[in-house]
Design a protein around this motif. Structure first.
Motif, PDB file in Angstrom:
ATOM      1  N   ASN A  77     -69.912 -26.680  23.356  1.00 17.34           N
ATOM      2  CA  ASN A  77     -68.973 -26.940  22.595  1.00 17.34           C
ATOM      3  C   ASN A  77     -67.674 -26.289  22.921  1.00 17.34           C
ATOM      4  N   LEU A  78     -67.635 -25.266  23.859  1.00 15.32           N
ATOM      5  CA  LEU A  78     -66.448 -24.307  24.268  1.00 15.32           C
ATOM      6  C   LEU A  78     -66.699 -24.113  25.852  1.00 15.32           C
ATOM      7  N   VAL A  79     -65.594 -24.404  26.459  1.00 15.98           N
ATOM      8  CA  VAL A  79     -65.511 -24.175  27.827  1.00 15.98           C
ATOM      9  C   VAL A  79     -64.542 -22.868  27.944  1.00 15.98           C
ATOM     10  N   SER A  80     -64.636 -21.605  28.289  1.00 17.31           N
ATOM     11  CA  SER A  80     -63.954 -20.801  28.648  1.00 17.31           C
ATOM     12  C   SER A  80     -63.518 -20.442  29.914  1.00 17.31           C
ATOM     13  N   ILE A  81     -62.494 -20.245  30.257  1.00 11.02           N
ATOM     14  CA  ILE A  81     -61.901 -19.904  31.604  1.00 11.02           C
ATOM     15  C   ILE A  81     -60.971 -18.829  31.545  1.00 11.02           C
ATOM     16  N   VAL A  82     -61.257 -17.975  32.589  1.00 10.00           N
ATOM     17  CA  VAL A  82     -60.352 -16.799  32.959  1.00 10.00           C
ATOM     18  C   VAL A  82     -59.870 -17.068  34.149  1.00 10.00           C
ATOM     19  N   CYS A  83     -58.630 -17.278  34.534  1.00  8.01           N
ATOM     20  CA  CYS A  83     -58.066 -17.685  35.696  1.00  8.01           C
ATOM     21  C   CYS A  83     -56.750 -16.633  36.143  1.00  8.01           C
ATOM     22  N   ALA A  84     -56.812 -16.345  37.358  1.00  9.37           N
ATOM     23  CA  ALA A  84     -55.708 -15.197  37.887  1.00  9.37           C
ATOM     24  C   ALA A  84     -54.377 -16.026  37.604  1.00  9.37           C
ATOM     25  N   LYS A  85     -53.380 -15.180  37.324  1.00  8.42           N
ATOM     26  CA  LYS A  85     -51.895 -15.446  37.409  1.00  8.42           C
ATOM     27  C   LYS A  85     -51.287 -14.880  38.829  1.00  8.42           C
ATOM     28  N   ASP A  86     -51.626 -15.987  39.707  1.00 12.38           N
ATOM     29  CA  ASP A  86     -51.233 -15.828  41.041  1.00 12.38           C
ATOM     30  C   ASP A  86     -49.929 -16.156  41.330  1.00 12.38           C
ATOM     31  N   PRO A  87     -48.829 -15.292  41.734  1.00 14.99           N
ATOM     32  CA  PRO A  87     -47.476 -15.727  41.636  1.00 14.99           C
ATOM     33  C   PRO A  87     -47.197 -16.676  43.007  1.00 14.99           C
ATOM     34  N   THR A  88     -48.236 -16.669  43.976  1.00 20.03           N
ATOM     35  CA  THR A  88     -48.024 -16.980  45.123  1.00 20.03           C
ATOM     36  C   THR A  88     -48.903 -18.513  45.326  1.00 20.03           C
ATOM     37  N   VAL A  89     -49.297 -19.027  44.048  1.00 14.75           N
ATOM     38  CA  VAL A  89     -49.979 -20.356  43.904  1.00 14.75           C
ATOM     39  C   VAL A  89     -49.213 -21.194  43.061  1.00 14.75           C
ATOM     40  N   ASP A  90     -49.284 -22.251  43.242  1.00 16.28           N
ATOM     41  CA  ASP A  90     -48.175 -23.279  42.185  1.00 16.28           C
ATOM     42  C   ASP A  90     -49.476 -23.587  41.256  1.00 16.28           C
ATOM     43  N   PHE A  91     -49.012 -23.201  40.005  1.00 17.47           N
ATOM     44  CA  PHE A  91     -50.152 -23.258  38.655  1.00 17.47           C
ATOM     45  C   PHE A  91     -50.612 -24.876  38.660  1.00 17.47           C
ATOM     46  N   GLN A  92     -49.990 -25.820  39.270  1.00 22.43           N
ATOM     47  CA  GLN A  92     -49.980 -27.326  39.114  1.00 22.43           C
ATOM     48  C   GLN A  92     -51.542 -27.504  39.873  1.00 22.43           C
ATOM     49  N   ILE A  93     -51.919 -26.526  41.044  1.00 21.70           N
ATOM     50  CA  ILE A  93     -52.981 -26.914  41.570  1.00 21.70           C
ATOM     51  C   ILE A  93     -54.303 -26.627  40.754  1.00 21.70           C
ATOM     52  N   VAL A  94     -54.011 -25.290  39.838  1.00 15.88           N
ATOM     53  CA  VAL A  94     -55.157 -25.012  38.887  1.00 15.88           C
ATOM     54  C   VAL A  94     -54.973 -25.937  37.880  1.00 15.88           C
ATOM     55  N   GLN A  95     -53.851 -26.419  37.499  1.00 16.90           N
ATOM     56  CA  GLN A  95     -53.862 -27.441  36.110  1.00 16.90           C
ATOM     57  C   GLN A  95     -54.689 -28.663  36.893  1.00 16.90           C
ATOM     58  N   ASN A  96     -54.477 -29.271  37.765  1.00 24.54           N
ATOM     59  CA  ASN A  96     -55.061 -30.676  38.197  1.00 24.54           C
ATOM     60  C   ASN A  96     -56.485 -30.391  38.002  1.00 24.54           C
ATOM     61  N   VAL A  97     -57.129 -29.305  38.650  1.00 29.51           N
ATOM     62  CA  VAL A  97     -58.754 -29.267  38.591  1.00 29.51           C
ATOM     63  C   VAL A  97     -59.263 -29.111  37.094  1.00 29.51           C
TER      64      VAL A  97
END
Length: 130
Positions: A77-97
């Motif tokens: 009932n909960l999907v927990s996600i920890v994701c690096a804040k990487d200034p060299t990567v466009d967050f849109q790439i993470v968002q898409n997946v």
């Protein structure tokens, strides 16, 4: 939780965690995504081709901030996600997946606390729940 290095994100139907999903079906779906590889029975990490550190944990929780399991892991009932804040990567790439996972579940995707300290900020939600 807010961090300068990580995003703390969740995917769930609602804050009461009133809807759950078959864990095996969800596991199979995430395994089908090339961006992730299964690490343990209920957790995934980014694959070598998806270079943004990401850790996904499938939970059946009492509350969004209380991770004690209520059953053997057959339901999520909960999907927990920890994701690096990487200034060299466009967050849109993470968002898409991550939107792919939220779309599959028809659940909302939420930031636990934004940099502006807004709690449970909805990043994406299904159109039928506008």
């Amino acid at each position: 939780m807010r961090s300068d290095r990580y995003y703390y994100l969740n995917i769930y139907h609602d804050e009461q965690l009133s809807v759950d999903f078959d864990t095996q079906q969800l596991t199979d779906f995430i395994k089908s995504l090339s961006q992730f590889e299964q690490k343990e029975k209920f957790s995934f990490t980014n694959s070598k081709q998806f270079t943004v550190f990401t850790n996904i944990t499938l939970l059946f929780a009492n509350q969004i901030h209380s991770w004690s399991s209520l059953d053997s892991g057959t339901r999520t009932n909960l999907v927990s996600i920890v994701c690096a804040k990487d200034p060299t990567v466009d967050f849109q790439i993470v968002q898409n997946v991550l939107v792919q996972i939220a779309t599959y579940l028809n659940w909302q995707w939420v930031d636990e606390q934004t940099d502006d300290e807004i709690e449970n900020f909805v990043l994406w939600k299904p159109r039928d729940r506008a």
